[in-house]
Design an enzyme around this catalytic site. Sequence first.
Site, PDB file in Angstrom:
ATOM      1  N   CYS A  72       0.925  -1.252   0.055  1.00  0.00           N
ATOM      2  CA  CYS A  72      -0.140   0.072   0.046  1.00  0.00           C
ATOM      3  C   CYS A  72       0.971   1.326  -0.057  1.00  0.00           C
ATOM      4  CB  CYS A  72      -0.779   0.047   1.316  1.00  0.00           C
ATOM      5  SG  CYS A  72      -2.059   1.450   1.292  1.00  0.00           S
ATOM      6  N   CYS A 220      -5.085   7.287  -3.059  1.00  0.00           N
ATOM      7  CA  CYS A 220      -4.543   6.030  -3.196  1.00  0.00           C
ATOM      8  C   CYS A 220      -2.902   6.300  -3.730  1.00  0.00           C
ATOM      9  CB  CYS A 220      -5.288   5.088  -4.196  1.00  0.00           C
ATOM     10  SG  CYS A 220      -4.687   3.370  -4.580  1.00  0.00           S
TER      11      CYS A 220
END
Length: 276
Positions: A72, A220
């Site tokens: 991530c 993101c």
Amino acid sequence: MLRFNKSHGLGNDFIIVDNRAGELGDLSALARRLCPRAVSVGADTLLVLENSETCAVGMRTINADGTEAAMCGNGIRCFAKYLYERGIVQSEEFDVETLAGAIRPVLHMAGGTVDSVTINMGAASFERERIPMRGDGVFIDMPLQARGAEFTATSLLMTIPHTVLFVDDADAVDTALYGPAIEHNPLYPEGTNVDFVQVLDRRTLKLRSWERGCGATLACGTGACAAVAAGFMTGRCEREVSVRMALGALNIRIDEDWLVYMRGPAVSVYDGEIEL
């Protein structure tokens, strides 16, 4: 009682827990317990600190629905800040073991605390086999249908699968309508993150994301990297781009070897305890 830290990167929020003692058991169940909003701590993703034989530490990335991701982008910036400010690592540059391989954060300090973090995200891969995506070759600027609409799409692996859709107005896109349909398209056997990208100019993109296993998120990191990689590959943007999201921007740079570098903020919100 379980101790945890709540952090966010541009609103993409995380629960960080220390499992170096190996006592937490079922991490998928733990994420489903902690990540729901209103009834628990609430977060997009659970980040788990573990021991590593090859790097300074290991990081597991468990989505809110209990599925595990390889990495991530926003999360590893927050994770790096957590490690340094608690003395778990002493260097301002170190390696973290992830399912996507060793990732190296470089910390940028301000007033004795971590202000921002640069991550070498590695090289993007456009080969369908690596994404993974059904079919042969690459999927660059190809038509992709969802819920009766047709988009121009590029799919790639940016540590995790991404499908970038260039649109005229990112704010006008119904991400909750089109995001799940593309995430679960049969073309993607392991699903895909979905990035709706508007080109503001050759050095500025706007991004709205639908994340696999999380849903709509405010930011993101891997998606910002994927957007620039896809944009540069198709001639829409330069090598260094500011990617704007709801609460701020990430700086993304692609070097001559196609390595992608991401720099952005990391914020520790609070430390807490919860009874399991």
